[in-house]
Design a protein around this motif. Structure first.
Motif, PDB file in Angstrom:
ATOM      1  N   ALA A  49       0.851  -1.182   0.000  1.00 27.83           N
ATOM      2  CA  ALA A  49       0.000   0.000   0.000  1.00 27.83           C
ATOM      3  C   ALA A  49       0.893   1.240   0.000  1.00 27.83           C
ATOM      4  N   PRO A  50       0.381   2.380  -0.440  1.00 29.19           N
ATOM      5  CA  PRO A  50       1.183   3.607  -0.468  1.00 29.19           C
ATOM      6  C   PRO A  50       1.766   3.934   0.908  1.00 29.19           C
ATOM      7  N   GLY A  51       3.065   4.191   0.936  1.00 32.79           N
ATOM      8  CA  GLY A  51       3.714   4.550   2.184  1.00 32.79           C
ATOM      9  C   GLY A  51       3.982   3.390   3.123  1.00 32.79           C
ATOM     10  N   MET A  52       3.663   2.183   2.683  1.00 26.75           N
ATOM     11  CA  MET A  52       3.831   1.000   3.541  1.00 26.75           C
ATOM     12  C   MET A  52       4.883   0.076   2.956  1.00 26.75           C
ATOM     13  N   GLU A  53       5.423  -0.781   3.807  1.00 28.87           N
ATOM     14  CA  GLU A  53       6.368  -1.780   3.330  1.00 28.87           C
ATOM     15  C   GLU A  53       5.618  -2.916   2.632  1.00 28.87           C
ATOM     16  N   ARG A  54       6.328  -3.583   1.745  1.00 28.48           N
ATOM     17  CA  ARG A  54       5.736  -4.735   1.090  1.00 28.48           C
ATOM     18  C   ARG A  54       5.479  -5.832   2.114  1.00 28.48           C
ATOM     19  N   GLU A  55       4.314  -6.448   2.000  1.00 25.80           N
ATOM     20  CA  GLU A  55       3.891  -7.467   2.967  1.00 25.80           C
ATOM     21  C   GLU A  55       3.634  -8.781   2.240  1.00 25.80           C
ATOM     22  N   ARG A  56       4.151  -9.840   2.791  1.00 26.15           N
ATOM     23  CA  ARG A  56       3.846 -11.173   2.242  1.00 26.15           C
ATOM     24  C   ARG A  56       2.460 -11.565   2.717  1.00 26.15           C
ATOM     25  N   VAL A  57       1.584 -11.822   1.776  1.00 22.91           N
ATOM     26  CA  VAL A  57       0.190 -12.107   2.100  1.00 22.91           C
ATOM     27  C   VAL A  57      -0.061 -13.605   2.205  1.00 22.91           C
ATOM     28  N   ALA A  58       0.441 -14.348   1.239  1.00 26.86           N
ATOM     29  CA  ALA A  58       0.194 -15.791   1.214  1.00 26.86           C
ATOM     30  C   ALA A  58       1.281 -16.462   0.384  1.00 26.86           C
ATOM     31  N   ALA A  59       1.486 -17.741   0.637  1.00 28.98           N
ATOM     32  CA  ALA A  59       2.473 -18.500  -0.112  1.00 28.98           C
ATOM     33  C   ALA A  59       2.049 -19.958  -0.153  1.00 28.98           C
ATOM     34  N   ILE A  60       2.552 -20.659  -1.172  1.00 27.12           N
ATOM     35  CA  ILE A  60       2.176 -22.058  -1.331  1.00 27.12           C
ATOM     36  C   ILE A  60       3.368 -22.839  -1.869  1.00 27.12           C
ATOM     37  N   SER A  61       3.580 -24.012  -1.315  1.00 23.14           N
ATOM     38  CA  SER A  61       4.696 -24.849  -1.748  1.00 23.14           C
ATOM     39  C   SER A  61       4.395 -25.482  -3.102  1.00 23.14           C
ATOM     40  N   ARG A  62       5.405 -26.103  -3.652  1.00 17.94           N
ATOM     41  CA  ARG A  62       5.260 -26.761  -4.956  1.00 17.94           C
ATOM     42  C   ARG A  62       4.099 -27.747  -4.957  1.00 17.94           C
ATOM     43  N   SER A  63       4.004 -28.538  -3.918  1.00 18.31           N
ATOM     44  CA  SER A  63       2.970 -29.569  -3.854  1.00 18.31           C
ATOM     45  C   SER A  63       1.607 -29.010  -3.513  1.00 18.31           C
ATOM     46  N   GLY A  64       1.590 -27.793  -2.937  1.00 15.85           N
ATOM     47  CA  GLY A  64       0.331 -27.232  -2.477  1.00 15.85           C
ATOM     48  C   GLY A  64      -0.039 -27.634  -1.063  1.00 15.85           C
ATOM     49  N   ILE A  65       0.757 -28.509  -0.478  1.00 13.58           N
ATOM     50  CA  ILE A  65       0.441 -29.002   0.865  1.00 13.58           C
ATOM     51  C   ILE A  65       0.728 -27.942   1.918  1.00 13.58           C
ATOM     52  N   ASN A  66       1.834 -27.242   1.766  1.00 15.02           N
ATOM     53  CA  ASN A  66       2.214 -26.221   2.745  1.00 15.02           C
ATOM     54  C   ASN A  66       1.811 -24.845   2.264  1.00 15.02           C
ATOM     55  N   THR A  67       1.166 -24.094   3.162  1.00 17.48           N
ATOM     56  CA  THR A  67       0.759 -22.735   2.842  1.00 17.48           C
ATOM     57  C   THR A  67       1.088 -21.800   3.991  1.00 17.48           C
ATOM     58  N   TYR A  68       1.121 -20.531   3.666  1.00 20.87           N
ATOM     59  CA  TYR A  68       1.344 -19.475   4.653  1.00 20.87           C
ATOM     60  C   TYR A  68       0.331 -18.380   4.392  1.00 20.87           C
ATOM     61  N   TYR A  69      -0.197 -17.796   5.463  1.00 24.24           N
ATOM     62  CA  TYR A  69      -1.072 -16.620   5.361  1.00 24.24           C
ATOM     63  C   TYR A  69      -0.667 -15.600   6.410  1.00 24.24           C
ATOM     64  N   ALA A  70      -0.675 -14.350   6.023  1.00 23.53           N
ATOM     65  CA  ALA A  70      -0.502 -13.288   7.001  1.00 23.53           C
ATOM     66  C   ALA A  70      -1.707 -13.286   7.937  1.00 23.53           C
ATOM     67  N   ASP A  71      -1.480 -12.909   9.183  1.00 23.84           N
ATOM     68  CA  ASP A  71      -2.572 -12.903  10.153  1.00 23.84           C
ATOM     69  C   ASP A  71      -3.739 -12.044   9.679  1.00 23.84           C
ATOM     70  N   SER A  72      -3.423 -10.974   8.978  1.00 19.76           N
ATOM     71  CA  SER A  72      -4.451 -10.023   8.556  1.00 19.76           C
ATOM     72  C   SER A  72      -5.418 -10.596   7.514  1.00 19.76           C
ATOM     73  N   VAL A  73      -5.057 -11.720   6.882  1.00 21.31           N
ATOM     74  CA  VAL A  73      -5.918 -12.269   5.835  1.00 21.31           C
ATOM     75  C   VAL A  73      -6.397 -13.691   6.132  1.00 21.31           C
ATOM     76  N   LYS A  74      -5.934 -14.262   7.215  1.00 22.95           N
ATOM     77  CA  LYS A  74      -6.339 -15.633   7.548  1.00 22.95           C
ATOM     78  C   LYS A  74      -7.859 -15.737   7.653  1.00 22.95           C
ATOM     79  N   GLY A  75      -8.389 -16.777   7.044  1.00 20.90           N
ATOM     80  CA  GLY A  75      -9.826 -16.995   7.072  1.00 20.90           C
ATOM     81  C   GLY A  75     -10.575 -16.263   5.979  1.00 20.90           C
ATOM     82  N   ARG A  76      -9.910 -15.337   5.283  1.00 18.57           N
ATOM     83  CA  ARG A  76     -10.566 -14.581   4.212  1.00 18.57           C
ATOM     84  C   ARG A  76      -9.941 -14.852   2.848  1.00 18.57           C
ATOM     85  N   PHE A  77      -8.638 -15.068   2.812  1.00 18.77           N
ATOM     86  CA  PHE A  77      -7.929 -15.286   1.550  1.00 18.77           C
ATOM     87  C   PHE A  77      -7.521 -16.757   1.447  1.00 18.77           C
TER      88      PHE A  77
END
Length: 121
Positions: free
Chosen positions: A40-68
């Motif tokens: 966002a303007p004036g903000m640092e880049r934030e990692r929102v979500a990530a997914i491993s090659r297999s799709g088994i492992n994922t990551y979500y930022a706390d701010s988007v968990k349950g929504r994204f």
């Protein structure tokens, strides 16, 4: 040369949904971790979500968990970000990223140009 091309951004109202897509070329993206970042303007880049090659492992930022939800289609070298219950604070440029590893979710070496997501209240 690796290219990442995002699509699906736009202007929506709070509570609406959007689905972002990112197509990778130049590297067999199915072999590597893919992720979504936002800035966002004036903000640092934030990692929102990530997914491993297999799709088994994922990551979500706390701010988007349950929504994204992040997902991928390795046959299409594509990663998706389904965004539900959007909030004005989700407004940002969203970029996808490709990492050099198959399962490490916090390392990336290529980013796309980004797609704008604007959420009005």
């Amino acid at each position: 040369q690796v290219q990442l091309v995002e699509s699906g951004g736009g202007l929506v109202q709070a509570g609406d949904s959007l689905r972002l897509s990112c197509v990778a070329s130049g590297r067999t993206a199915s072999t590597y971790v893919m992720g979504w970042f936002r800035q966002a303007p004036g903000m640092e880049r934030e990692r929102v979500a990530a997914i491993s090659r297999s799709g088994i492992n994922t990551y979500y930022a706390d701010s988007v968990k349950g929504r994204f939800t992040i997902s991928r289609d390795n046959a299409k070298n594509t990663v998706y970000l389904q965004m539900n219950s959007l909030k004005p604070e989700d407004t940002a440029v969203y970029s996808c990223a490709l990492g050099p590893y198959s399962s490490r979710l916090d390392a990336y070496d290529y980013w796309g140009q980004g797609t704008q997501v604007t959420v009005s209240s």
